[in-house]
Design an enzyme around this catalytic site. Structure first.
Site, mmCIF file in Angstrom:
data_model
loop_
_atom_site.group_PDB
_atom_site.id
_atom_site.type_symbol
_atom_site.label_atom_id
_atom_site.label_comp_id
_atom_site.label_asym_id
_atom_site.label_seq_id
_atom_site.Cartn_x
_atom_site.Cartn_y
_atom_site.Cartn_z
ATOM 1 C CD GLU A 205 1.399 4.781 -3.880
ATOM 2 O OE1 GLU A 205 2.269 4.983 -3.008
ATOM 3 O OE2 GLU A 205 1.118 5.575 -4.786
ATOM 4 C CE1 TYR B 130 -2.208 -6.521 -7.022
ATOM 5 C CE2 TYR B 130 -3.304 -4.755 -5.847
ATOM 6 C CZ TYR B 130 -2.826 -5.294 -7.023
ATOM 7 O OH TYR B 130 -2.963 -4.602 -8.189
#
Length: 151
Positions: free
Chosen positions: A108, A119
């Site tokens: 997160e 990511y």
């Protein structure tokens, strides 16, 4: 272990901008590492393992649960960013999670986190959003984005 905690905290202190209030305290990291489901990795400036006692350029902290792993923290000292250290750490975290039997990894991040590109390059895709999750020092809020990656 105490030496590694010192190295993690040295990276933490250098890597996280206090304005975002994302850094963990020494106690939070230490308490987390006391759990058998929590794992960490350190990296030197080349993305490899640092020599014993040598400073770390970055670290990851993950938590394992049956079938999944969560990337709790990843940090790279500012002077070593953009040189592949974060990519090497993330690749090692994904490989280690696979070895522990994880089928997915989650993380997160705040909406405007500059690590989002990394990511996505490593296979993470947005799977959820928490509206107004992070509060800024000026009182404004930012959304949190949850990402998942199939291992």
């Amino acid at each position: 272990m105490n030496d590694d905690l010192d190295r993690i905290m040295a990276v933490m202190d250098a890597a996280f901008d206090p304005a975002w209030a994302e850094a963990w305290t020494r106690r939070q990291v230490g308490d987390s590492l006391a759990l058998p489901s929590t794992h960490y990795a350190l990296a030197d400036a080349r993305g490899g393992l640092p020599a014993p006692g040598a400073p770390a350029a970055g670290f990851t902290l993950t938590r394992h649960a049956p079938g999944e792993e969560e990337l709790l923290l990843i940090a790279v000292r500012p002077e070593w960013r953009g040189r592949g250290v974060g990519r090497a750490l993330l690749r090692r975290a994904l490989d280690a999670a696979r070895e522990r039997g994880a089928e997915r990894m989650f993380l997160e991040m705040r909406h405007n986190n500059p690590a989002e590109g990394l990511y996505r390059q490593m296979g993470f895709e947005p799977i959820g959003r928490r509206s107004s999750y992070y509060r800024l020092p000026d009182g404004r809020f930012l959304d949190a984005i949850t990402f998942g990656c199939k291992l």
